[in-house]
Design a protein around this motif. Structure first.
Motif, mmCIF file in Angstrom:
data_model
loop_
_atom_site.group_PDB
_atom_site.id
_atom_site.type_symbol
_atom_site.label_atom_id
_atom_site.label_comp_id
_atom_site.label_asym_id
_atom_site.label_seq_id
_atom_site.Cartn_x
_atom_site.Cartn_y
_atom_site.Cartn_z
ATOM 1 N N GLY A 30 66.288 57.031 42.175
ATOM 2 C CA GLY A 30 64.763 56.392 41.255
ATOM 3 C C GLY A 30 65.265 57.070 40.136
ATOM 4 O O GLY A 30 66.160 57.678 39.993
ATOM 5 N N ASN A 31 64.387 56.745 38.477
ATOM 6 C CA ASN A 31 64.419 57.348 37.318
ATOM 7 C C ASN A 31 62.811 57.911 37.965
ATOM 8 O O ASN A 31 61.902 57.570 38.230
ATOM 9 N N PRO A 32 63.087 58.799 37.540
ATOM 10 C CA PRO A 32 61.574 60.180 38.366
ATOM 11 C C PRO A 32 59.969 59.740 37.046
ATOM 12 O O PRO A 32 59.789 60.396 37.480
ATOM 13 N N SER A 33 61.033 59.002 36.339
ATOM 14 C CA SER A 33 59.801 58.218 35.494
ATOM 15 C C SER A 33 58.905 57.165 35.970
ATOM 16 O O SER A 33 57.678 56.809 35.626
ATOM 17 N N SER A 34 59.411 56.539 36.804
ATOM 18 C CA SER A 34 58.637 55.350 37.161
ATOM 19 C C SER A 34 58.010 55.475 38.442
ATOM 20 O O SER A 34 57.906 56.323 39.158
ATOM 21 N N LEU A 35 57.330 53.880 38.530
ATOM 22 C CA LEU A 35 55.652 54.802 38.774
ATOM 23 C C LEU A 35 55.482 54.135 40.430
ATOM 24 O O LEU A 35 54.821 55.252 41.195
ATOM 25 N N HIS A 36 56.688 53.771 40.912
ATOM 26 C CA HIS A 36 57.380 53.551 42.296
ATOM 27 C C HIS A 36 57.550 54.361 43.400
ATOM 28 O O HIS A 36 57.823 55.660 42.402
ATOM 29 N N ARG A 37 57.509 54.015 44.501
ATOM 30 C CA ARG A 37 58.016 55.341 45.887
ATOM 31 C C ARG A 37 59.439 56.286 45.480
ATOM 32 O O ARG A 37 60.077 56.795 45.115
ATOM 33 N N ILE A 38 59.814 55.174 44.618
ATOM 34 C CA ILE A 38 61.957 55.341 44.289
ATOM 35 C C ILE A 38 62.101 56.587 43.355
ATOM 36 O O ILE A 38 62.571 57.662 44.005
ATOM 37 N N GLY A 39 60.518 56.121 42.196
ATOM 38 C CA GLY A 39 61.221 56.883 41.152
ATOM 39 C C GLY A 39 60.698 58.449 41.652
ATOM 40 O O GLY A 39 61.074 59.693 40.892
ATOM 41 N N LEU A 40 58.916 57.990 42.554
ATOM 42 C CA LEU A 40 58.876 59.467 43.430
ATOM 43 C C LEU A 40 59.117 60.290 43.747
ATOM 44 O O LEU A 40 59.498 61.927 43.109
ATOM 45 N N ASN A 41 60.268 59.957 44.802
ATOM 46 C CA ASN A 41 60.892 60.803 45.350
ATOM 47 C C ASN A 41 62.266 61.369 44.469
ATOM 48 O O ASN A 41 62.551 62.521 44.892
ATOM 49 N N ALA A 42 62.773 61.110 43.569
ATOM 50 C CA ALA A 42 63.289 61.513 42.217
ATOM 51 C C ALA A 42 62.558 62.330 41.914
ATOM 52 O O ALA A 42 63.478 63.713 41.675
ATOM 53 N N GLY A 227 61.926 61.631 22.184
ATOM 54 C CA GLY A 227 62.117 60.709 23.065
ATOM 55 C C GLY A 227 61.277 60.199 23.880
ATOM 56 O O GLY A 227 59.879 60.497 23.521
ATOM 57 N N GLY A 228 61.337 59.943 24.855
ATOM 58 C CA GLY A 228 60.231 59.759 26.349
ATOM 59 C C GLY A 228 59.304 60.346 26.405
ATOM 60 O O GLY A 228 58.760 60.236 27.861
ATOM 61 N N GLY A 229 59.594 61.899 25.923
ATOM 62 C CA GLY A 229 57.743 62.864 26.902
ATOM 63 C C GLY A 229 58.905 63.716 27.611
ATOM 64 O O GLY A 229 58.004 65.191 28.157
ATOM 65 N N GLN A 230 60.196 63.561 28.471
ATOM 66 C CA GLN A 230 60.652 64.167 29.706
ATOM 67 C C GLN A 230 60.208 65.526 29.732
ATOM 68 O O GLN A 230 60.910 66.166 28.220
ATOM 69 N N GLU A 231 60.246 66.598 30.312
ATOM 70 C CA GLU A 231 60.539 67.532 29.923
ATOM 71 C C GLU A 231 59.390 68.507 29.427
ATOM 72 O O GLU A 231 59.372 69.331 28.238
#
Ligand code: PMP
Length: 379
Positions: A30-42, A227-231
């Protein structure tokens, strides 16, 4: 059997690290930014790795920012510090033997009007606190001094240097490129009085393309990218989850074996030094008292580095000529230490990892002896 003795260039990826990358790629994708469970796991997996890297530097996860490696970390730190702290002050003080990812960035800063004062090592390869302090003044916003030199293994007394800087100039930022020290020598951000630390994954059995910056609380580094604000916006872009997880796994096992690995490197280093001491055509350039046991640099009289390197390769022994990053160019580091051109032209760098063995050192010593005889005859 091969003798891979070029671990300061890069290391074999550990099985744990490879497994962690595979899991992140195929299961935890998953993408760590996604709001669903797969993202959350990442995201959880990234946090787990961040905690491990933070722990290894004796700090908290909020201070760790992943990058593509030490080159990006060094560049981001130097330019980012210059942008935020270099308005009223204009001087950077650095050692004259920094890795090109610091030295070349410093040249660019000079091109933009900043003043860079470079401190030379003494003949033992180290930067001395007194020499560096002579260059620091009220106009200095950043001091950058590497912890372990990648060509010679010289360990700089960075704790002492930074303590002296902070005592006299508390506002001056301190940065150390710890790429060759991380998880090999004891390293705690607070004990170093460092505001900024650079580390790299592939020197400690993680894949290439991952590293991290330690940025102390309250220190503001201007991001290199928008960019998208990560880190926290300091290094935006979707997190390299597989590489980050692999870095975490590699760091975890490296941290667990740091003492035994150090002892192993020290024993191998001493064995090699003893063997080289018996060869009158070899001069060791790494000072035994002040160098990391993981790196040893020596010159084989009258035989050019590349020629010896390829002879060793023909015997399945893999080393480096000076530094892998300056292919074919005479070593700036050895010149700064006052080593003669002839010795610099015949310099070989051997570097160990926790995977290095006695058998590899044996192979190296026999191949050097054979190489010296053979190449001397064909000259
Ligand atoms: N700094 C030092 C001291 C290094 O040894 C290296 C790797 N040769 C780097 C920076 C660059 O690291 P990376 O390959 O992760 O960009």
């Amino acid at each position: 059997m091969i003798a891979y003795l070029d671990n300061a260039s890069t290391t074999r990826v550990s099985d744990e690290a490879a497994a962690a990358a595979m899991k992140a790629m195929t299961e935890n994708y998953g993408n760590p930014s996604s709001l669903h469970r797969i993202g959350l796991n990442a995201e959880l997996a990234v946090t787990e790795a961040r905690k491990i890297i933070a722990g290894a530097l004796g700090t908290v996860q909020e201070s760790i920012f992943f990058t593509s490696g030490a080159t990006e970390a060094n560049n981001t730190i130097l330019y980012g510090a210059a942008e935020n702290y270099g308005r009223r002050k204009s001087t950077v003080v650095a050692s004259s033997v920094e890795h090109p990812s610091v030295e070349e960035a410093l040249k660019k800063l000079e091109g933009r009007g900043f003043k860079v004062k470079r401190v030379q090592p003494r003949p033992d390869g180290r930067i001395y606190t007194a020499d560096l302090m002579e260059c620091v003044d009220h106009d200095t916003f950043l001091v950058s001094c590497m912890l372990v030199n990648n060509e010679t293994g010289s360990v700089n007394p960075v704790d002492d240097i930074f303590a002296a800087v902070k005592q006299r100039f508390p506002d001056c930022l301190t940065h150390t490129d710890a790429s060759q020290a991380f998880l090999k020598l004891p390293l705690k951000a607070s004990a170093l009085s460092a505001d900024l630390i650079t580390v790299s994954g592939h020197k400690v059995h993680a894949p290439k393309g991952i590293g991290a910056m330690y940025i102390a609380k309250g220190v503001r580094i201007a991001p290199a990218f928008a960019g998208g604000g990560q880190e926290k916006g300091i290094r935006p872009g979707t997190e390299a989850v597989p590489l980050i997880c692999a870095f975490g796994a590699a760091a975890k096992s490296q941290a667990a074996s740091i003492d035994t690995a150090y002892k192993n490197a020290l024993q191998l280093n001493m064995t090699l030094r003893k063997a080289l001491d018996g060869l009158d055509y070899v001069t060791v350039n790494s000072d035994v008292r002040t160098s990391s046991p993981y790196i040893i640099n020596f010159s084989v009289e009258g035989i050019r580095s590349e020629v010896m390197l390829h002879f060793l390769e023909s015997r399945n022994v893999f080393v480096s000529s000076g530094s892998a990053c300056s292919k074919g160019k005479r070593s700036r580091v050895l010149a700064e230490m006052g080593i003669s051109e002839e010795d610099a032209d015949s310099a070989i760098r051997v570097s160990f990892s926790k995977m290095s063995s006695w058998g590899e050192v044996d192979m190296l010593v026999s191949a050097i002896k054979e190489g010296a005889l053979t190449l001397e005859k064909v000259k």
